[in-house]
Design a protein around this motif. Structure first.
Motif, PDB file in Angstrom:
ATOM      1  N   HIS A   5       0.856  -1.195   0.000  1.00 11.80           N
ATOM      2  CA  HIS A   5       0.000   0.000   0.000  1.00 11.80           C
ATOM      3  C   HIS A   5       0.888   1.240   0.000  1.00 11.80           C
ATOM      4  O   HIS A   5       1.505   1.576   1.012  1.00 11.80           O
ATOM      5  N   HIS A   7       1.514   5.269  -2.371  1.00 10.51           N
ATOM      6  CA  HIS A   7       0.986   6.200  -3.378  1.00 10.51           C
ATOM      7  C   HIS A   7       2.133   6.843  -4.151  1.00 10.51           C
ATOM      8  O   HIS A   7       2.370   8.040  -4.058  1.00 10.51           O
ATOM      9  N   HIS A  42      -5.513   5.938  -5.200  1.00 16.20           N
ATOM     10  CA  HIS A  42      -6.908   5.999  -4.754  1.00 16.20           C
ATOM     11  C   HIS A  42      -7.850   5.786  -5.931  1.00 16.20           C
ATOM     12  O   HIS A  42      -7.642   6.361  -7.004  1.00 16.20           O
ATOM     13  N   GLU A  80      -6.312   1.527  -3.999  1.00 21.42           N
ATOM     14  CA  GLU A  80      -7.001   1.671  -2.710  1.00 21.42           C
ATOM     15  C   GLU A  80      -8.403   2.161  -3.029  1.00 21.42           C
ATOM     16  O   GLU A  80      -8.579   3.291  -3.495  1.00 21.42           O
ATOM     17  N   HIS A 199       2.936   8.593   1.091  1.00 23.68           N
ATOM     18  CA  HIS A 199       2.489   9.530   0.055  1.00 23.68           C
ATOM     19  C   HIS A 199       3.611  10.460  -0.405  1.00 23.68           C
ATOM     20  O   HIS A 199       3.562  11.016  -1.494  1.00 23.68           O
TER      21      HIS A 199
HETATM   22 FE   LIG Z   1      -3.569   5.003   1.107  1.00 23.60          FE
END
Ligand SMILES: [Fe+2]
Length: 255
Positions: A5, A7, A42, A80, A199
């Motif tokens: 997980h 980004h 996302h 996600e 992120h």
């Molecule tokens: Fe996330």
């Protein structure tokens, strides 16, 4: 370690905003001990209108760029997915990138609203399981309902959902409530994997190595290994054996 997980796919959500920062984040992850990464933009209708068809060419271009820089990592495309009716429509259209597989089911990283667990969440989870899709609940330790009462997760665990804790929460860098909730989930034995949800390189960075060390110290080597290495590896291994519909399209393009 394997991070399922993060980004890092550039300019598709609130993670990496351009190629240079995305490359930097991949290098930071590698330096943090991560060699395989599932990039999870996302999918959140009205906010980030991502889909498999939109993301796949961008992912392939980025993966080729990373390979050309000789960074020793393997990249996979996931997502996600926010709990919304629109997400279920995308699923029916084969437009959701999965994380991998688990006991023969495709695994979808599912984001509940941070404010709480909506009343229809369990019904949505049961619908997904009925479709052969196992939800992996993203960062439950940061959900307000769960922080108030960790047993609110029990019905999801009973449905077989995997729970993904955030590395920074585990070590106490996501606030004291997320820390306490993460420890409660760990102590119940409910944690499925730990991932970065990174992120950027500042306040939402990869903390995988620190989480591994913390878990090894407080829960033992076996738990640390399971949450950051062997369970993520199992997700990826089963990804390759699930050779139908969406996964086949993903793998066909990749190999
Ligand atoms: Fe996330």
């Amino acid at each position: 370690m394997i991070d399922v997980h993060c980004h890092y796919l550039p300019a598709v959500d609130d993670g990496a905003q351009d190629l240079q920062s995305a490359l930097r984040l991949i290098r930071l992850a590698r330096a943090d001990g991560v060699r395989k990464l599932v990039l999870t933009p996302h999918v959140h209708a009205g906010r980030w209108d991502n889909s498999l068809g939109f993301l796949l060419p961008r992912f392939d271009a980025f993966r080729n760029l990373v390979a050309s820089k000789n960074i020793d990592v393997e990249l996979y495309l996931g997502a996600e997915v926010h709990l919304l009716p629109e997400s279920l429509r995308l699923l029916n259209e084969g437009q959701i990138p999965f994380i991998g597989g688990w006991d023969g089911m495709k695994v979808m990283l599912l984001e509940l609203p941070g404010g709480g667990i909506p009343p229809n969440a369990l019904a949505a989870v049961r619908y997904l399981v009925g479709q052969g899709v196992l939800p992996m609940v993203a960062h439950p330790e940061r959900n307000k309902t769960v922080m108030a009462d960790v047993s609110s997760l029990e019905p999801f665990v009973e449905e077989g959902c995997l729970l993904q804790l955030t590395a920074a929460s585990v070590i106490g860098e996501f606030g004291s409530r997320a820390y306490r909730t993460a420890q409660a989930i760990l102590k119940k034995g409910w944690a499925g994997v730990v991932a970065s949800d990174a992120h950027n390189a500042s306040h939402r960075r990869t903390r995988m190595k620190a989480a591994f060390r913390f878990l090894r110290k407080h829960y033992g080597e076996t738990v640390a290994e399971r949450l950051l290495v062997s369970s993520p590896e199992r997700l990826l291994n089963e990804r390759q054996t699930l050779c139908m519909d969406t996964m086949a399209r993903l793998e066909a393009v990749r190999w």
